[in-house]
Design an enzyme around this catalytic site. Structure first.
Site, mmCIF file in Angstrom:
data_model
loop_
_atom_site.group_PDB
_atom_site.id
_atom_site.type_symbol
_atom_site.label_atom_id
_atom_site.label_comp_id
_atom_site.label_asym_id
_atom_site.label_seq_id
_atom_site.Cartn_x
_atom_site.Cartn_y
_atom_site.Cartn_z
ATOM 1 N N HIS A 81 5.890 -99.989 21.122
ATOM 2 C CA HIS A 81 4.940 -101.019 21.548
ATOM 3 C C HIS A 81 5.267 -102.327 20.835
ATOM 4 O O HIS A 81 5.759 -102.316 19.713
ATOM 5 C CB HIS A 81 3.509 -100.581 21.191
ATOM 6 C CG HIS A 81 2.458 -101.479 21.743
ATOM 7 N ND1 HIS A 81 2.023 -101.387 23.044
ATOM 8 C CD2 HIS A 81 1.781 -102.509 21.194
ATOM 9 C CE1 HIS A 81 1.113 -102.320 23.260
ATOM 10 N NE2 HIS A 81 0.956 -103.020 22.158
ATOM 11 N N ASP A 160 -10.760 -100.605 27.171
ATOM 12 C CA ASP A 160 -9.907 -101.679 26.637
ATOM 13 C C ASP A 160 -9.671 -102.752 27.695
ATOM 14 O O ASP A 160 -9.686 -103.946 27.389
ATOM 15 C CB ASP A 160 -8.561 -101.116 26.154
ATOM 16 C CG ASP A 160 -7.678 -102.248 25.622
ATOM 17 O OD1 ASP A 160 -8.078 -102.890 24.639
ATOM 18 O OD2 ASP A 160 -6.614 -102.514 26.219
ATOM 19 N N ARG A 167 -12.285 -110.564 25.666
ATOM 20 C CA ARG A 167 -11.733 -111.171 24.441
ATOM 21 C C ARG A 167 -10.848 -112.350 24.792
ATOM 22 O O ARG A 167 -10.842 -113.368 24.109
ATOM 23 C CB ARG A 167 -10.922 -110.131 23.664
ATOM 24 C CG ARG A 167 -11.787 -109.096 22.956
ATOM 25 C CD ARG A 167 -10.935 -107.948 22.433
ATOM 26 N NE ARG A 167 -9.922 -108.378 21.498
ATOM 27 C CZ ARG A 167 -8.779 -107.724 21.282
ATOM 28 N NH1 ARG A 167 -8.516 -106.602 21.912
ATOM 29 N NH2 ARG A 167 -7.911 -108.185 20.424
ATOM 30 N N SER A 182 -7.469 -101.548 20.134
ATOM 31 C CA SER A 182 -6.984 -101.740 21.501
ATOM 32 C C SER A 182 -5.601 -101.094 21.681
ATOM 33 O O SER A 182 -5.376 -100.315 22.619
ATOM 34 C CB SER A 182 -6.916 -103.256 21.781
ATOM 35 O OG SER A 182 -6.076 -103.552 22.853
ATOM 36 N N LYS A 186 -4.728 -97.060 23.521
ATOM 37 C CA LYS A 186 -3.814 -96.907 24.673
ATOM 38 C C LYS A 186 -2.636 -96.008 24.319
ATOM 39 O O LYS A 186 -2.168 -95.223 25.140
ATOM 40 C CB LYS A 186 -3.304 -98.287 25.116
ATOM 41 C CG LYS A 186 -4.343 -99.067 25.920
ATOM 42 C CD LYS A 186 -3.847 -100.437 26.311
ATOM 43 C CE LYS A 186 -3.683 -101.314 25.107
ATOM 44 N NZ LYS A 186 -3.715 -102.744 25.300
HETATM 45 N N1 URA Z 1 -1.966 -105.982 22.550
HETATM 46 C C1 URA Z 1 -2.943 -105.147 22.944
HETATM 47 O O1 URA Z 1 -2.710 -104.200 23.674
HETATM 48 N N2 URA Z 1 -4.188 -105.371 22.515
HETATM 49 C C2 URA Z 1 -4.497 -106.387 21.701
HETATM 50 O O2 URA Z 1 -5.651 -106.521 21.332
HETATM 51 C C3 URA Z 1 -3.478 -107.260 21.306
HETATM 52 C C4 URA Z 1 -2.208 -107.032 21.742
#
Ligand code: URA
Length: 423
Positions: A81, A160, A167, A182, A186
């Protein structure tokens, strides 16, 4: 329990119980808590922060808002990620490298928003490329060729999706508690038990300094540990964009150049670093051994061939990548060393050219973007081309004044690409 009491509680810096966090997520998802109340709460969280236990609870209830992928049909995979940057096409280079080394990659990716790009948009710039696969097709591809990259399903952590959209428009993206929960909700939902996270730091990133990035990395490691996932965080420089191409199809061209071993730059260096950690985790070998394999598979074209196999499997055709018809060359007004390239301004410019979207429903010009003709540390003569812009739009002359390049008489010392590794 009621939401106004909870907003006031966080405004005073008090700590939520597990039950209170469950109440917040459940009631926001069923519509009892309104967007304006959630916005206020998110702002209180962004200002006052959360304890580790609050963050563990938040991650858990966000995760429970949707489906969890069970990867037992494909066995062990290693996931990756990035917290998001400009010109960040690393997934598309790393995934085939890692798969060519015998480590499976089953990746769900997202779209870009604001000045940062998204892997799925880049893939969709390849004519006919299919980013939506059924779960069965996704698993079959990973079992057949060791690699698949698809768009996140709507039901992967819907909490999310809803909270992130809020957000994004309420100034509450930059909170370590909210970012960590967040990302990790995921990642846990995506099913991998081993994960490498590229935590971007700098002007073009969400996190601007190393202290905050270290806090975020440690938090994600702890969430990983609690959920039986091995997490390695690598803090990397995002003051400067990665590589030379920004914009969807232009980035695919750079992916091909790197995998084809035709280019040496910060992008290639970072991809080797991240891939080596993934291969080391996946094959349970040392980092040095993994790095040798990674470099070997770039040199012998195994990684490039894996990329071609992957694109073909998902129906794409890399022969007709789009390039927008209007081309503008931006020339240097002075002579000296190229000391800074502002990643954030480049990201915003690329969005204006048509390569990014301000709102999720905006459509993209896949051929739009920027090619940097010079790199950090180069000596520039007056009138030399610094970058080339590609767009279908007719640009105003004022766009040429965007403050992107810093050119000085003295050469600035090169900044590190990798700041820190946190395991
Ligand atoms: N990437 C994400 O998936 N969530 C965030 O809050 C910031 C970056």
């Amino acid at each position: 329990m009621n939401i106004i009491e909870l907003i006031n509680k966080k405004r005073l810096g008090l700590i939520f119980s597990d039950k209170e966090i469950k109440y917040i997520i459940d009631n926001y998802m069923n519509g009892n808590i309104k967007d304006y109340q959630m916005s206020s709460l998110l702002m209180a969280i962004a200002i006052k922060g959360m304890t580790d236990n609050e963050i563990f609870s938040l991650t858990k209830y966000m995760l429970n808002s949707g489906e969890k992928l069970d990867l037992k049909e494909i066995g062990e995979v290693v996931d990756k990620h990035s917290t998001g940057g400009v010109g960040d096409k690393t997934t598309l280079i790393i995934a085939p490298i890692v798969a060519s080394c015998g480590v499976k990659v089953a990746k769900m990716s997202g779209r870009g928003l604001g000045h940062t790009g998204g892997t799925i948009d880049k893939l969709e710039s390849i004519p006919n490329f299919k980013v939506k696969l059924t779960k069965e097709e996704f698993f079959k591809e990973v079992n057949d060729i060791g690699l698949a990259i698809v768009s996140q399903t709507d039901n992967l952590v819907p909490a999310d999706k809803k909270i992130y959209a809020l957000r994004d428009v309420t100034g509450t993206v930059e909170s370590t508690a909210l970012i960590a929960s967040s990302i990790m909700s995921k990642k846990i939902a995506s099913g991998a038990k081993k994960l490498v996270i590229d935590v971007k730091v700098g002007t073009g990133a969400l996190i601007k300094n190393i202290e905050e990035a270290t806090k975020l990395a440690k938090l994600m490691n702890k969430i990983g540990e609690k959920n039986n996932i091995k997490v390695i965080c690598i803090l990397t420089n995002m003051n400067t964009p990665l590589g030379s191409n920004i914009g969807n199809a232009l980035e695919i061209k750079e992916v091909i150049d790197i995998l084809h071993n035709k280019k040496e730059n910060n992008l290639k260096e970072l991809c080797i670093e991240l891939s080596s950690h993934m291969v080391s985790l996946g094959l349970e070998i040392s980092y040095e051994e993994a790095k040798d394999k990674v470099i070997e598979n770039i040199n012998n074209d195994k990684a490039y061939n894996k990329f071609l196999e992957f694109v073909k499997y998902q129906n794409g055709d890399i022969n007709n990548l789009k390039e927008s018809k209007n081309k503008y060359e931006i020339k240097s007004p002075k002579e000296g060393y190229l000391n800074e390239i502002n990643a954030l301004e480049l990201g915003k410019l690329s969005m204006e050219l048509g390569a990014g979207r301000e709102n999720l429903e905006d459509s993209l010009d896949y051929g739009a973007g920027i090619i940097l003709n010079k790199t950090l540390g180069d000596y520039i003569k007056r009138g030399e081309v610094l970058m080339t812009l590609y767009t279908e739009k007719n640009l105003k002359a004022s766009i040429m004044n965007t403050p992107i390049f810093t050119i000085n008489k003295e050469k600035k010392e090169k900044e590190p690409l990798i700041y820190k590794i946190i395991k």
